[in-house]
Every structure is written in C-alpha cells, then in structure tokens.
Design an enzyme around this catalytic site. Structure first.
Site, mmCIF file in Angstrom:
data_model
loop_
_atom_site.group_PDB
_atom_site.id
_atom_site.type_symbol
_atom_site.label_atom_id
_atom_site.label_comp_id
_atom_site.label_asym_id
_atom_site.label_seq_id
_atom_site.Cartn_x
_atom_site.Cartn_y
_atom_site.Cartn_z
ATOM 1 N N ASP A 112 3.853 2.755 -4.097
ATOM 2 C CA ASP A 112 2.835 3.495 -4.834
ATOM 3 C C ASP A 112 2.641 2.772 -6.162
ATOM 4 O O ASP A 112 3.578 2.688 -6.971
ATOM 5 C CB ASP A 112 3.340 4.932 -5.050
ATOM 6 C CG ASP A 112 2.356 5.784 -5.838
ATOM 7 O OD1 ASP A 112 1.417 5.229 -6.444
ATOM 8 O OD2 ASP A 112 2.549 7.014 -5.852
ATOM 9 N N TYR A 146 -14.178 7.513 -12.084
ATOM 10 C CA TYR A 146 -14.152 6.204 -11.421
ATOM 11 C C TYR A 146 -14.738 5.124 -12.325
ATOM 12 O O TYR A 146 -14.115 4.081 -12.572
ATOM 13 C CB TYR A 146 -14.925 6.295 -10.104
ATOM 14 C CG TYR A 146 -14.872 5.043 -9.266
ATOM 15 C CD1 TYR A 146 -13.711 4.685 -8.595
ATOM 16 C CD2 TYR A 146 -15.982 4.218 -9.149
ATOM 17 C CE1 TYR A 146 -13.662 3.540 -7.818
ATOM 18 C CE2 TYR A 146 -15.937 3.068 -8.373
ATOM 19 C CZ TYR A 146 -14.776 2.734 -7.708
ATOM 20 O OH TYR A 146 -14.728 1.593 -6.938
ATOM 21 N N ASP A 152 0.859 -1.187 0.000
ATOM 22 C CA ASP A 152 0.000 0.000 0.000
ATOM 23 C C ASP A 152 0.896 1.237 0.000
ATOM 24 O O ASP A 152 2.018 1.203 0.510
ATOM 25 C CB ASP A 152 -0.894 -0.001 1.253
ATOM 26 C CG ASP A 152 -2.178 0.785 1.043
ATOM 27 O OD1 ASP A 152 -3.246 0.165 0.902
ATOM 28 O OD2 ASP A 152 -2.102 2.034 1.008
ATOM 29 N N LYS A 201 -12.772 1.983 -14.081
ATOM 30 C CA LYS A 201 -13.132 0.586 -13.818
ATOM 31 C C LYS A 201 -13.574 -0.124 -15.105
ATOM 32 O O LYS A 201 -13.352 -1.327 -15.260
ATOM 33 C CB LYS A 201 -14.218 0.519 -12.742
ATOM 34 C CG LYS A 201 -13.749 1.017 -11.361
ATOM 35 C CD LYS A 201 -12.624 0.177 -10.778
ATOM 36 C CE LYS A 201 -12.309 0.544 -9.333
ATOM 37 N NZ LYS A 201 -11.264 -0.301 -8.735
HETATM 38 N N1 LIG Z 1 -15.898 -0.324 -0.896
HETATM 39 C C1 LIG Z 1 -16.681 -0.401 -1.939
HETATM 40 O O1 LIG Z 1 -17.894 -0.166 -1.878
HETATM 41 C C2 LIG Z 1 -16.130 -0.805 -3.283
HETATM 42 C C3 LIG Z 1 -17.052 -1.173 -4.285
HETATM 43 C C4 LIG Z 1 -16.571 -1.534 -5.535
HETATM 44 C C5 LIG Z 1 -15.219 -1.549 -5.769
HETATM 45 N N2 LIG Z 1 -14.338 -1.182 -4.796
HETATM 46 C C6 LIG Z 1 -12.922 -1.222 -5.110
HETATM 47 O O2 LIG Z 1 -12.265 -2.067 -4.185
HETATM 48 C C7 LIG Z 1 -10.927 -1.637 -3.996
HETATM 49 C C8 LIG Z 1 -10.645 -1.497 -2.504
HETATM 50 O O3 LIG Z 1 -11.594 -0.626 -1.926
HETATM 51 P P1 LIG Z 1 -11.751 -0.468 -0.331
HETATM 52 O O4 LIG Z 1 -13.186 -0.280 -0.066
HETATM 53 O O5 LIG Z 1 -10.970 -1.538 0.350
HETATM 54 O O6 LIG Z 1 -11.051 0.965 -0.144
HETATM 55 P P2 LIG Z 1 -9.994 1.446 0.960
HETATM 56 O O7 LIG Z 1 -9.958 2.943 0.805
HETATM 57 O O8 LIG Z 1 -10.282 0.848 2.288
HETATM 58 O O9 LIG Z 1 -8.634 0.830 0.393
HETATM 59 C C9 LIG Z 1 -7.992 1.298 -0.764
HETATM 60 C C10 LIG Z 1 -6.502 1.253 -0.483
HETATM 61 O O10 LIG Z 1 -5.790 1.630 -1.687
HETATM 62 C C11 LIG Z 1 -4.655 2.331 -1.258
HETATM 63 N N3 LIG Z 1 -4.087 3.138 -2.338
HETATM 64 C C12 LIG Z 1 -4.620 4.268 -2.877
HETATM 65 N N4 LIG Z 1 -3.775 4.758 -3.800
HETATM 66 C C13 LIG Z 1 -2.691 3.924 -3.844
HETATM 67 C C14 LIG Z 1 -1.479 3.918 -4.583
HETATM 68 N N5 LIG Z 1 -1.203 4.880 -5.470
HETATM 69 N N6 LIG Z 1 -0.610 2.905 -4.384
HETATM 70 C C15 LIG Z 1 -0.880 1.938 -3.468
HETATM 71 N N7 LIG Z 1 -1.993 1.902 -2.722
HETATM 72 C C16 LIG Z 1 -2.895 2.891 -2.910
HETATM 73 C C17 LIG Z 1 -5.146 3.200 -0.097
HETATM 74 O O11 LIG Z 1 -4.081 3.683 0.710
HETATM 75 C C18 LIG Z 1 -6.078 2.244 0.620
HETATM 76 O O12 LIG Z 1 -5.423 1.561 1.674
HETATM 77 C C19 LIG Z 1 -10.785 -0.335 -4.786
HETATM 78 O O13 LIG Z 1 -10.182 -0.636 -6.021
HETATM 79 C C20 LIG Z 1 -12.219 0.115 -4.997
HETATM 80 O O14 LIG Z 1 -12.368 0.868 -6.172
HETATM 81 C C21 LIG Z 1 -14.770 -0.819 -3.545
#
Ligand SMILES: NC(=O)c1ccc[n+]([C@@H]2O[C@H](COP(=O)([O-])OP(=O)(O)OC[C@H]3O[C@@H](n4cnc5c(N)ncnc54)[C@H](O)[C@@H]3O)[C@@H](O)[C@H]2O)c1
Length: 246
Positions: free
Chosen positions: A57, A145, A30, A149
C-alpha cells in the site's frame, strides 16, 4: 531495476511491459498483490523476462520502506521509479470529506513516501523518477483528484531541484482520458459513451490516448535519453491540455 506502483492497473502494467522491453528488470507493486502478480506473469509470458509482482500500500510508510529495503537487499540498486498508483473520487466538492483524504493519500502522499524511501538507494548511482499526473492538474476536474495531481506537479518540481545534485531526475507524465478500469468504473454505458465523446471533442489530435502512448512517454523520461530533462510535465493528451475548441 525499475519499480512501478499501481502495477496491477492498466497504465502501471503497460509501463512495466514497456520498461521490460527496453531492458529493465521490473517490480510491479500494487495494493492488489494478486493483480500485481498476474500482471507480472503476463509480462513474463510476453517478454520471457522475470518480472516480479509485490503487494504494498503506497500510503503505508512501513510497506514502502519494506519494499525499498527488499529491492536494496535483492538487487542492490534502483534506476527507475514510476508512481502510477492512483485513485479518483467523482462526487461534487460539497459532499466530499473522506474521499478527499483517500485521494490525496494515494495520489500525492504515496508518491512522496516512495520518493523519500527510494532517494538514498537511487542516489548511489543516479536514476529517474516519473510521476503519473493527469491533464486535470491544469484544466481542473473532480476537486480532490485535480488538487492531488496539481500537488504532484509541485512535488515533482520540488524534488527535481532537491534530488538533481544526486543524479536523480524527477518528471511527470500527464495523460488525458485513457479507457481503463479507472475511467470505466461506476459509469453506465450511456454515461461512459458521453464521457468518451466529450474527451474526444476536447482533443486536437483525433481519438483518445492509449495505455501504450502513456507508457512510451514514461519510458522516454525514465531513459538515459532524457538524462538532462527534469522538473517537466509531459502531457500525453493530444492537445486536450490546451483550450478546448470553441
Ligand atoms: N485512465 C485514465 O484516463 C487516466 C488519465 C490520467 C491519469 N491517470 C492516472 O494514471 C494512473 C493509473 O491509472 P489507471 O487508468 O491505470 O488506473 P487503474 O485503476 O487501472 O490502476 C490504478 C492502480 O492503482 C492501485 N492502487 C490504488 N490505491 C493504491 C495504494 N494505496 N497502494 C498501491 N496501489 C494502489 C489500484 O489497485 C490499481 O491497480 C493513476 O495515477 C491515474 O490517476 C489515468
């Protein structure tokens, strides 16, 4: 050996735990390196397995190449890659500019860099890549977004064709709303309650997806049981990817 990006986040950490329970050695990565280490420690405490947390990153090519080189040197193989790092921008399309680049960089360019860097190491013995997409790729949502996706689905399908001959499957999991910091962030209690209600109304199966529901789908696609499945999008959306009820 499994590598999960966004490993400090809710879905990345849940996936890391699920893959560890299925027997994989897991590296959580992360941009929040401390968060990745804390998540790794939590999984180790729950499973007694040595999960590793690393800072990188996913949009920085040098970080990604260093990470894969470290995994090659330390472990000699990579079996599973899960691209879960993600970023959203909720503003309207009209006022968007910088957000667009950042969202597309994390959600699309990051997975592309990871897949590119990992393909040779994985190709030595075969493996599975799972990209975390979103229901919005199909239904629409915030423009940058949803576009990122949808692009990730295009990348998934293209790489499924290109990497299949090297024994690598490439699939996507597309969740509907899961309650995580990602969906809670920057919303008042009232806004959040309204959005939860709206998503519950869109779902054919009552309720919302959980992080574990998503992790289970990822674990299946990353397992040998899915060895002949590639280029697919598995929705974990309770039917919300279909038409909302009239
Ligand atoms: N939570 C939802 O409702 C949902 C629904 C559909 C899809 N998603 C997708 O699921 C995935 C995870 O979502 P989540 O809910 O766990 O979110 P979250 O915010 O809890 O986790 C996302 C993580 O990505 C990390 N991140 C961001 N930019 C980064 C970078 N440049 N390099 C490395 N790490 C980076 C952040 O620090 C964070 O820890 C995402 O891709 C999101 O689009 C989430």
């Amino acid at each position: 050996m499994a590598l999960v990006t966004g490993g400090a986040g809710a879905l990345g950490a849940a996936t890391g735990l699920r893959l560890a329970r299925a027997g994989s050695r897991v590296v959580l990565v992360d941009v929040d390196g401390d968060g990745a280490e804390r998540a790794a420690e939590r999984i180790t405490a729950q499973t007694s397995l040595p999960v590793i947390g690393r800072k990188a990153d996913v949009t920085a090519e040098a970080d990604v190449e260093r990470l894969i080189a470290e995994i090659a040197a330390e472990h000699g193989r990579l079996d599973q890659l899960v691209n879960a790092a993600g970023r959203n921008a909720r503003g309207g399309f009209a006022e968007m500019r910088e957000d667009w680049d950042q969202v597309v960089a994390v959600n699309l360019w990051g997975p592309a860099l990871l897949c590119h860097a990992a393909a040779d190491l994985m190709g030595r013995h075969g493996g599975a890549i799972v990209n975390i997409g979103s229901r919005t790729w199909l239904s629409g949502g915030p423009a940058a977004y949803a576009a990122s996706k949808a692009g990730l689905v295009g990348l998934t399908r293209a790489l499924a064709v290109e990497l299949g001959p090297r024994g690598i499957t490439v699939n996507a999991v597309a969740p509907s709303m899961v309650i995580t910091p990602f969906t809670r962030r920057d919303r008042s209690d009232a806004e959040f309650a309204a959005i939860v209600e709206r998503h519950e109304a869109m779902s054919a199966v009552p309720g919302l997806a959980s992080a574990e529901d998503v992790a289970n789908a990822v674990a299946f696609l990353a397992s040998p049981e899915a060895r002949f499945i590639t280029g697919e999008v598995l929705h974990v959306a309770g039917g919300a990817q279909l038409a909302p009820r009239p």
